[in-house]
Design an enzyme around this catalytic site. Structure first.
Site, PDB file in Angstrom:
ATOM      1  N   THR A 181      -1.278  -3.939  12.587  1.00  0.00           N
ATOM      2  CA  THR A 181      -0.110  -4.131  11.721  1.00  0.00           C
ATOM      3  C   THR A 181       1.051  -3.264  12.202  1.00  0.00           C
ATOM      4  O   THR A 181       2.183  -3.744  12.335  1.00  0.00           O
ATOM      5  CB  THR A 181      -0.445  -3.750  10.262  1.00  0.00           C
ATOM      6  OG1 THR A 181      -1.642  -4.403   9.882  1.00  0.00           O
ATOM      7  CG2 THR A 181       0.673  -4.145   9.315  1.00  0.00           C
TER       8      THR A 181
ATOM      9  N   ASP B  40      -5.120   1.828  10.637  1.00  0.00           N
ATOM     10  CA  ASP B  40      -6.531   1.531  10.880  1.00  0.00           C
ATOM     11  C   ASP B  40      -6.674   1.023  12.316  1.00  0.00           C
ATOM     12  O   ASP B  40      -6.664   1.810  13.255  1.00  0.00           O
ATOM     13  CB  ASP B  40      -6.979   0.525   9.821  1.00  0.00           C
ATOM     14  CG  ASP B  40      -8.464   0.231   9.837  1.00  0.00           C
ATOM     15  OD1 ASP B  40      -9.238   1.097  10.268  1.00  0.00           O
ATOM     16  OD2 ASP B  40      -8.851  -0.872   9.405  1.00  0.00           O
TER      17      ASP B  40
ATOM     18  N   GLY C 229       0.775  -1.233   0.000  1.00  0.00           N
ATOM     19  CA  GLY C 229       0.000   0.000   0.000  1.00  0.00           C
ATOM     20  C   GLY C 229       0.808   1.284   0.000  1.00  0.00           C
ATOM     21  O   GLY C 229       0.357   2.308  -0.514  1.00  0.00           O
TER      22      GLY C 229
ATOM     23  N   ASP D  93      -5.924  -0.626  -1.677  1.00  0.00           N
ATOM     24  CA  ASP D  93      -6.698  -1.517  -2.537  1.00  0.00           C
ATOM     25  C   ASP D  93      -7.967  -2.025  -1.879  1.00  0.00           C
ATOM     26  O   ASP D  93      -8.131  -1.988  -0.651  1.00  0.00           O
ATOM     27  CB  ASP D  93      -5.852  -2.752  -2.875  1.00  0.00           C
ATOM     28  CG  ASP D  93      -5.686  -3.675  -1.657  1.00  0.00           C
ATOM     29  OD1 ASP D  93      -5.218  -3.180  -0.603  1.00  0.00           O
ATOM     30  OD2 ASP D  93      -6.042  -4.867  -1.743  1.00  0.00           O
TER      31      ASP D  93
ATOM     32  N   ASP E   4       0.577   3.166   4.311  1.00  0.00           N
ATOM     33  CA  ASP E   4      -0.553   3.743   3.579  1.00  0.00           C
ATOM     34  C   ASP E   4      -1.625   4.250   4.548  1.00  0.00           C
ATOM     35  O   ASP E   4      -2.110   5.363   4.442  1.00  0.00           O
ATOM     36  CB  ASP E   4      -1.147   2.726   2.591  1.00  0.00           C
ATOM     37  CG  ASP E   4      -1.523   1.382   3.223  1.00  0.00           C
ATOM     38  OD1 ASP E   4      -1.258   1.144   4.430  1.00  0.00           O
ATOM     39  OD2 ASP E   4      -2.088   0.531   2.498  1.00  0.00           O
TER      40      ASP E   4
HETATM   41  P1  IMP Z   1      -4.477  -2.265  10.593  1.00  0.00           P
HETATM   42  O1  IMP Z   1      -3.583  -3.381  10.997  1.00  0.00           O
HETATM   43  O2  IMP Z   1      -5.907  -2.524  10.959  1.00  0.00           O
HETATM   44  O3  IMP Z   1      -4.031  -0.890  11.073  1.00  0.00           O
HETATM   45  O4  IMP Z   1      -4.551  -2.263   9.036  1.00  0.00           O
HETATM   46  C1  IMP Z   1      -3.525  -1.934   8.260  1.00  0.00           C
HETATM   47  C2  IMP Z   1      -3.754  -2.391   6.823  1.00  0.00           C
HETATM   48  O5  IMP Z   1      -5.137  -2.654   6.523  1.00  0.00           O
HETATM   49  C3  IMP Z   1      -3.366  -1.276   5.893  1.00  0.00           C
HETATM   50  O6  IMP Z   1      -1.983  -1.253   5.642  1.00  0.00           O
HETATM   51  C4  IMP Z   1      -4.220  -1.584   4.676  1.00  0.00           C
HETATM   52  O7  IMP Z   1      -3.578  -2.524   3.836  1.00  0.00           O
HETATM   53  C5  IMP Z   1      -5.489  -2.201   5.242  1.00  0.00           C
HETATM   54  N1  IMP Z   1      -6.583  -1.197   5.348  1.00  0.00           N
HETATM   55  C6  IMP Z   1      -7.100  -0.652   6.470  1.00  0.00           C
HETATM   56  N2  IMP Z   1      -8.058   0.248   6.173  1.00  0.00           N
HETATM   57  C7  IMP Z   1      -8.144   0.267   4.824  1.00  0.00           C
HETATM   58  C8  IMP Z   1      -8.939   1.023   3.881  1.00  0.00           C
HETATM   59  O8  IMP Z   1      -9.789   1.874   4.222  1.00  0.00           O
HETATM   60  N3  IMP Z   1      -8.723   0.747   2.578  1.00  0.00           N
HETATM   61  C9  IMP Z   1      -7.803  -0.152   2.123  1.00  0.00           C
HETATM   62  N4  IMP Z   1      -7.031  -0.868   2.958  1.00  0.00           N
HETATM   63  C10 IMP Z   1      -7.199  -0.659   4.286  1.00  0.00           C
HETATM   64 MG    MG Z   2      -4.402  -3.972   1.770  1.00  0.00          MG
END
Ligand code: IMP
Ligand code: MG
Length: 178
Positions: A105, A101, A43, A157, A98
């Site tokens: 991660t 959320d 991303g 994506d 990117d």
């Molecule tokens: P986390 O571990 O929930 O913070 O998510 C991180 C990963 O989830 C990001 O690097 C994205 O690949 C994916 N992600 C989270 N939200 C979105 C979104 O709104 N659109 C696309 N990918 C997302």
């Molecule tokens: Mg993704």
């Protein structure tokens, strides 16, 4: 028949302008110290490419890939699919993401980098969705804070689609077609 459509949230021009001020913030912060940039694949691809050409004091860059997402919901489990090859021992590391959320991660990446001897780990995310956070991770640098939308474009994506779009778009599901 597609059961969703895209609605523009941030234009290409908006992104270009924001990147200039974001690069200034990063340059100001690291003006007396160098750092290693670690981009989170896939991303951060376009964001990192654009940003790296505007920042100084980045001594080297590499990539990490972690997988946590299936469709639009997080599994909560993280797998490191690609590890950086350059040494980060005793270095300042700037992780380029990117989107932040849930923060699951980012937290896993932070632990991974600290275990490998990073001196400091900083986060630069293009987008931040703080309302979804399940931990205390906060970005040190952030392009935009957004509400809880699922967005695509500029590297982001939906099932590997729309990464190449130049702006950021909200993926709106059309309930009449689901
Ligand atoms: P986390 O571990 O929930 O913070 O998510 C991180 C990963 O989830 C990001 O690097 C994205 O690949 C994916 N992600 C989270 N939200 C979105 C979104 O709104 N659109 C696309 N990918 C997302
Ligand atoms: Mg993704």
């Amino acid at each position: 028949m597609d059961s969703f459509h895209l609605k523009e949230l941030i234009s290409q021009k908006g992104i270009e302008e924001r990147l200039l001020s974001l690069a200034n913030e990063i340059n100001e912060f690291f003006k007396n110290e160098s750092f290693i940039a670690i981009g989170v694949l896939k991303g951060a691809l376009f964001f990192m490419a654009d940003l790296l050409r505007m920042i100084e004091n980045c001594e080297a860059y590499d990539f990490i890939q972690a997988k946590s997402y299936l469709g639009i919901e997080t599994s909560g489990k993280i797998e490191i699919l690609k590890e950086p090859n350059i040494s980060i021992k005793d270095k300042n590391v700037l992780v380029i993401e990117d989107i932040l959320d849930t923060g699951i991660t980012a937290n896993a990446i932070k632990n991974y980098l600290i275990e490998r001897g990073a001196k400091n780990v900083y986060f630069c995310t293009f987008l931040d969705k703080p309302s979804r956070r399940v931990n205390f991770i906060k970005p040190d640098f952030c392009g935009y804070t957004i509400d809880n939308y699922f967005v695509v474009g500029y590297g982001l994506d939906y099932n590997e689609k729309f990464r190449e779009k130049r702006g950021i778009y909200i993926l709106e599901f059309d309930v009449t077609k689901l």
